[in-house]
Design a protein around this motif. Structure first.
Motif, PDB file in Angstrom:
ATOM      1  N   ARG A   2      34.129 -16.856  20.076  1.00 53.64           N
ATOM      2  CA  ARG A   2      34.445 -15.818  19.152  1.00 53.64           C
ATOM      3  C   ARG A   2      33.290 -15.243  18.444  1.00 53.64           C
ATOM      4  NH1 ARG A   2      39.363 -15.722  17.948  1.00 53.64           N
ATOM      5  NH2 ARG A   2      38.758 -14.300  15.972  1.00 53.64           N
ATOM      6  N   SER A   3      32.043 -15.735  18.705  1.00 52.28           N
ATOM      7  CA  SER A   3      30.918 -14.940  18.377  1.00 52.28           C
ATOM      8  C   SER A   3      29.689 -15.140  19.125  1.00 52.28           C
ATOM      9  CB  SER A   3      30.335 -15.320  16.666  1.00 52.28           C
ATOM     10  OG  SER A   3      30.265 -16.812  16.805  1.00 52.28           O
ATOM     11  N   VAL A   4      28.975 -14.328  19.156  1.00 51.57           N
ATOM     12  CA  VAL A   4      27.711 -14.344  20.021  1.00 51.57           C
ATOM     13  C   VAL A   4      26.531 -13.747  19.258  1.00 51.57           C
ATOM     14  CG1 VAL A   4      26.692 -13.426  22.335  1.00 51.57           C
ATOM     15  CG2 VAL A   4      29.059 -13.983  21.995  1.00 51.57           C
ATOM     16  N   ARG A  26      28.114  -3.654  23.421  1.00 51.39           N
ATOM     17  CA  ARG A  26      29.108  -2.940  23.696  1.00 51.39           C
ATOM     18  C   ARG A  26      30.233  -3.643  24.921  1.00 51.39           C
ATOM     19  NH1 ARG A  26      25.708   1.372  22.622  1.00 51.39           N
ATOM     20  NH2 ARG A  26      25.428   1.783  24.952  1.00 51.39           N
ATOM     21  N   LEU A  27      29.259  -4.519  25.617  1.00 49.91           N
ATOM     22  CA  LEU A  27      29.751  -5.044  26.819  1.00 49.91           C
ATOM     23  C   LEU A  27      30.677  -6.550  26.653  1.00 49.91           C
ATOM     24  CD1 LEU A  27      27.168  -4.381  29.305  1.00 49.91           C
ATOM     25  CD2 LEU A  27      29.140  -2.954  29.106  1.00 49.91           C
ATOM     26  N   GLN A  31      35.742  -8.092  22.720  1.00 52.26           N
ATOM     27  CA  GLN A  31      35.032  -7.107  21.973  1.00 52.26           C
ATOM     28  C   GLN A  31      34.806  -7.591  20.382  1.00 52.26           C
ATOM     29  OE1 GLN A  31      36.310  -3.060  22.156  1.00 52.26           O
ATOM     30  NE2 GLN A  31      35.410  -2.582  20.304  1.00 52.26           N
ATOM     31  N   ILE A  32      33.387  -7.237  20.148  1.00 50.01           N
ATOM     32  CA  ILE A  32      33.051  -7.610  18.619  1.00 50.01           C
ATOM     33  C   ILE A  32      33.729  -6.348  17.640  1.00 50.01           C
ATOM     34  CG2 ILE A  32      30.918  -8.754  19.320  1.00 50.01           C
ATOM     35  CD1 ILE A  32      29.182  -6.623  18.532  1.00 50.01           C
ATOM     36  N   LYS A  80      35.721 -16.323  10.758  1.00 51.85           N
ATOM     37  CA  LYS A  80      36.697 -16.364  11.963  1.00 51.85           C
ATOM     38  C   LYS A  80      36.534 -14.849  12.551  1.00 51.85           C
ATOM     39  CE  LYS A  80      37.822 -20.691  11.990  1.00 51.85           C
ATOM     40  NZ  LYS A  80      36.511 -21.601  11.870  1.00 51.85           N
ATOM     41  N   ARG A  81      35.662 -14.184  12.028  1.00 49.33           N
ATOM     42  CA  ARG A  81      35.526 -12.515  12.455  1.00 49.33           C
ATOM     43  C   ARG A  81      34.746 -12.609  13.821  1.00 49.33           C
ATOM     44  NH1 ARG A  81      35.915  -8.907   8.247  1.00 49.33           N
ATOM     45  NH2 ARG A  81      36.121  -7.448   9.899  1.00 49.33           N
ATOM     46  N   VAL A  82      34.993 -11.697  14.735  1.00 48.15           N
ATOM     47  CA  VAL A  82      34.344 -11.581  16.003  1.00 48.15           C
ATOM     48  C   VAL A  82      33.180 -10.786  15.852  1.00 48.15           C
ATOM     49  CG1 VAL A  82      34.462 -10.810  18.482  1.00 48.15           C
ATOM     50  CG2 VAL A  82      36.464 -11.987  17.328  1.00 48.15           C
ATOM     51  N   VAL A  83      31.936 -11.467  15.565  1.00 43.54           N
ATOM     52  CA  VAL A  83      30.775 -10.689  15.228  1.00 43.54           C
ATOM     53  C   VAL A  83      29.597 -11.208  16.035  1.00 43.54           C
ATOM     54  CG1 VAL A  83      30.428 -12.807  13.648  1.00 43.54           C
ATOM     55  CG2 VAL A  83      29.159 -10.570  13.108  1.00 43.54           C
ATOM     56  N   ALA A  84      28.531 -10.178  16.201  1.00 39.67           N
ATOM     57  CA  ALA A  84      27.151 -10.423  16.948  1.00 39.67           C
ATOM     58  C   ALA A  84      26.102 -10.215  15.872  1.00 39.67           C
ATOM     59  CB  ALA A  84      27.273  -9.824  18.198  1.00 39.67           C
TER      60      ALA A  84
END
Length: 90
Positions: A2-4, A26-27, A31-32, A80-84
């Motif tokens: 869920r995150s990187v 962006r890849l 998708q974040i 739980k957000r998709v974040v980097a």
């Protein structure tokens, strides 16, 4: 995942942040939603065209000093957000 988290070895200072150095974000799949950038000891302004390009890809960008960027990344991850994060050491 869920995150990187990522720190690019080619980016030593905020002046090195470019369209190319942001292309990795962006890849990512999934998708974040948000990219948190830590620019070192203090908040530095990034070129508006870079921020616009990320927004056009559906990615919001938060630019902060690195200690605050770390805290923001941890908070968003706990939500739980998709974040980097791209973090330049202070």
């Amino acid at each position: 995942p869920r995150s990187v988290s990522s720190v690019s070895p080619q980016v030593g200072s905020y002046k090195d942040i470019s369209h190319e150095s942001l292309s990795l974000f962006r890849l990512l799949e999934p998708q974040i939603e948000i990219l948190v950038l830590g620019t070192g000891d203090r908040v530095e302004r990034l070129h508006p065209a870079m921020l616009k390009q990320m927004r056009e890809c559906g990615i919001a960008v938060e630019v902060q000093d690195t200690p605050n960027a770390c805290a923001t990344f941890n908070f968003l991850t706990s939500e739980k957000r998709v974040v980097a994060a791209g973090l330049i050491p202070p």
